[in-house]
Design an enzyme around this catalytic site. Structure first.
Site, short mmCIF file in Angstrom:
data_model
loop_
_atom_site.label_atom_id
_atom_site.label_comp_id
_atom_site.label_asym_id
_atom_site.label_seq_id
_atom_site.Cartn_x
_atom_site.Cartn_y
_atom_site.Cartn_z
N CYS A 227 6.57 -7.38 6.39
CA CYS A 227 7.80 -6.93 7.12
C CYS A 227 8.12 -8.06 8.38
O CYS A 227 7.43 -8.71 8.74
CB CYS A 227 7.45 -5.49 8.36
SG CYS A 227 8.93 -4.90 9.16
N SER B 139 12.43 4.85 14.47
CA SER B 139 11.08 4.57 15.45
C SER B 139 11.65 4.12 16.81
O SER B 139 11.96 3.01 17.02
CB SER B 139 10.70 3.43 14.80
OG SER B 139 9.98 3.85 13.59
N GLU C 291 0.74 -1.34 0.15
CA GLU C 291 0.06 -0.05 -0.04
C GLU C 291 0.89 1.35 0.16
O GLU C 291 1.93 1.23 0.63
CB GLU C 291 -0.83 -0.06 1.18
CG GLU C 291 -1.86 -1.23 1.16
CD GLU C 291 -2.85 -1.41 2.08
OE1 GLU C 291 -4.01 -1.54 2.06
OE2 GLU C 291 -2.62 -0.87 3.29
N CYS D 295 7.31 -5.76 15.24
CA CYS D 295 7.01 -4.68 16.14
C CYS D 295 5.71 -5.14 16.65
O CYS D 295 4.78 -5.23 15.92
CB CYS D 295 7.03 -3.16 15.66
SG CYS D 295 8.68 -2.95 15.01
N CYS E 230 -0.60 5.57 10.30
CA CYS E 230 0.59 4.91 10.70
C CYS E 230 0.16 3.53 11.19
O CYS E 230 -0.45 3.36 11.99
CB CYS E 230 1.44 5.68 11.59
SG CYS E 230 1.87 7.44 10.96
N CYS F 70 3.36 8.77 1.33
CA CYS F 70 4.02 7.38 2.18
C CYS F 70 4.24 6.26 1.50
O CYS F 70 3.24 5.71 0.94
CB CYS F 70 3.22 7.30 3.60
SG CYS F 70 3.74 6.19 4.35
N CYS G 177 2.42 -3.31 15.42
CA CYS G 177 2.25 -2.51 14.05
C CYS G 177 1.45 -3.69 13.60
O CYS G 177 1.73 -4.65 13.32
CB CYS G 177 3.55 -2.48 13.59
SG CYS G 177 3.60 -2.03 11.72
N1 SAH Z 1 9.92 -0.10 9.49
C1 SAH Z 1 10.02 1.48 9.37
C2 SAH Z 1 8.94 2.29 8.55
C3 SAH Z 1 7.50 1.63 8.85
S1 SAH Z 1 6.40 2.20 10.07
C4 SAH Z 1 9.96 1.88 10.91
O1 SAH Z 1 9.70 1.23 11.90
O2 SAH Z 1 10.36 2.99 11.16
C5 SAH Z 1 6.29 3.90 10.11
C6 SAH Z 1 5.98 4.44 11.55
O3 SAH Z 1 4.78 4.35 12.10
C7 SAH Z 1 7.07 3.98 12.62
O4 SAH Z 1 7.60 4.89 13.52
C8 SAH Z 1 6.07 2.81 13.20
O5 SAH Z 1 6.58 2.56 14.32
C9 SAH Z 1 4.91 3.79 13.33
N2 SAH Z 1 3.80 2.75 13.61
C10 SAH Z 1 3.49 1.27 13.30
N3 SAH Z 1 2.53 1.13 13.88
C11 SAH Z 1 1.72 1.90 14.22
C12 SAH Z 1 0.55 2.20 15.01
N4 SAH Z 1 -0.32 1.03 15.00
N5 SAH Z 1 0.20 3.32 15.27
C13 SAH Z 1 1.03 4.53 15.21
N6 SAH Z 1 2.17 4.40 14.57
C14 SAH Z 1 2.62 3.01 14.20
#
Ligand code: SAH
Length: 395
Positions: free
Chosen positions: A118, A249, A98, A122, A369, A111, A125
């Site tokens: 992935c 992050s 996406e 995390c 996000c 974005c 996420c």
């Molecule tokens: N893998 C990379 C980029 C993708 S995520 C990274 O980790 O930075 C982009 C941002 O969204 C990251 O800071 C991630 O931690 C955040 N993110 C992921 N899941 C989220 C959620 N459910 N709510 C808010 N932010 C989230």
């Protein structure tokens, strides 16, 4: 339109300028033709070699035989009430990825994804839940930006926020005032979609070069942001390769909690990660690293944790971006209440750190996000979305 069979032609969207010049030479043309070709592709969004009228006819015919300009094909487009738009793009027969466009008064941020799924797992996420499928190619990464520019600059595509372009698609009706869209809809690109960009270093770095190249998208280095969960060795490698804005992050002020939220922390703990960040800024003459911090109710949002975070970052070129947690099915985390988020921000600001709260956008279409998830494509969706074509060069 049916999805096209795997092509033998070279997709020019995956070539950096030296590679494009080499290819042009291989076709028996002069290297400066690469500049003309790039102008058509990136400045004019043209995919059909036929239309590139200042190139010699024979050269165009040769290009049509050997090359193509092919962006990922669109499965579905969704529009949010707030003007955010999300594209679901095809990775293969069963997988999707996406990208999201977020219009604001003074900028338009795209974005993009770097992987399908992935591997980093995390805990907060949505993308992590589907596991890792594959790396996107350079052409697929660049192709997202190319496609978005084309669709957004298409005159009737950017008219009224909140109104769906596709007839018949249900959208919540609400009167939204018409507003001017900047001449170039995409002014900023962030690698914050699906995937960990530094885990796909080999394809991401050339894609960044094409975004920055004045013969490519010609974006300024401050307007291209790579966000990483903290792959320390790759941050050092990145510092040798390219100058873009870096976002990290962080999400927790201590190793114990961070290892729970961002498991890669067990391998590369906070102290090492921060060293790598400061090194990147030194090497690249950067202004600051943006630390992303997702606000999880009762987990990482206390004033004491804010103070601890401030101690970690104080005196360094750092900014903090607080992201209200965006829920998704199956998660047990909850978003911190607004008051808690503001208090956390104020604790940081009070200690001399620049901290801002990210406005949540596109929630009604799961485009916020951490909500991106390339669900397995189902046949109905494919049919619905099939009217929207990708920019495949016609031979
Ligand atoms: N893998 C990379 C980029 C993708 S995520 C990274 O980790 O930075 C982009 C941002 O969204 C990251 O800071 C991630 O931690 C955040 N993110 C992921 N899941 C989220 C959620 N459910 N709510 C808010 N932010 C989230």
């Amino acid at each position: 339109m049916q999805s096209s069979p795997p092509s033998e032609r070279l997709n020019l969207l995956g070539l950096t300028r030296p590679a494009l010049e080499a290819f042009v030479c291989e076709l028996g043309s002069k290297p400066f033709r690469a500049r003309q070709l790039a102008h058509w592709i990136y400045k004019r969004g043209e995919a059909r070699f036929d239309a590139m009228t200042d190139l010699a006819k024979d050269f165009r015919a040769e290009l049509a035989e050997r090359a193509e300009v092919r962006a990922p094909s669109v499965i579905e487009v969704q529009r949010s009430r707030d003007g955010t738009r999300k594209w679901k793009l095809r990775a293969d027969a069963s997988q999707a990825f996406e990208m999201v466009f977020i219009p604001e008064d003074d900028r338009g941020t795209l974005c993009i994804s770097s992987q399908v799924g992935c591997a980093l797992d995390c805990s907060f996420c949505a993308t992590a839940q589907q596991g890792f499928n594959r790396n996107l190619t350079t052409a697929e990464i660049v192709g997202q930006v190319w496609l978005a520019c084309r669709e957004l600059e298409d005159a009737d595509a950017v008219v009224r926020l909140g109104e769906p372009k596709e007839a018949g698609r249900a959208a919540p009706e609400r009167a939204v005032p018409e507003r001017a869209v900047p001449e170039r809809a995409v002014t900023n690109v962030v690698l914050m979609g699906m995937g960990e960009p530094l885990a796909n270093f080999r394809n991401v770095v050339p894609a960044l070069r094409i975004l920055l190249d004045d013969c490519g998208f010609d974006l300024s280095r401050r307007r291209v942001t790579l966000s990483t969960s903290g792959l320390v060795p790759q941050i050092y490698r990145l510092a040798e390769e390219i100058n873009v804005a870096l976002a990290v992050s962080l999400h927790a002020p201590d190793d114990e909690l961070r290892s729970e939220l961002v498991p890669i922390n067990r391998k590369h703990p906070i102290a090492e990660l921060l060293e790598a960040c400061w090194h990147y800024i030194d090497e690249q003459n950067g202004r600051s690293v943006t630390f992303e911090y997702v606000m999880l109710d009762g987990v990482n949002d206390s004033p004491a944790q804010a103070r601890r975070l401030a101690r970690l970052l104080a005196g360094h070129p750092a900014k903090v971006n607080l992201i209200p947690f965006n829920p998704f099915p199956g998660t047990s985390y909850r978003r911190s209440p607004e008051g808690t988020i503001l208090r956390f921000r104020d604790e940081l600001n009070g200690r001399g750190l620049v901290a801002t709260v990210r406005r949540t956008r596109g929630e009604d279409i799961d485009a916020a996000c951490g909500q991106l998830a390339g669900r397995v494509i189902d046949r109905t969706t494919v049919r619905l979305g099939s009217r929207i074509s990708s920019g495949v060069a016609q031979a």
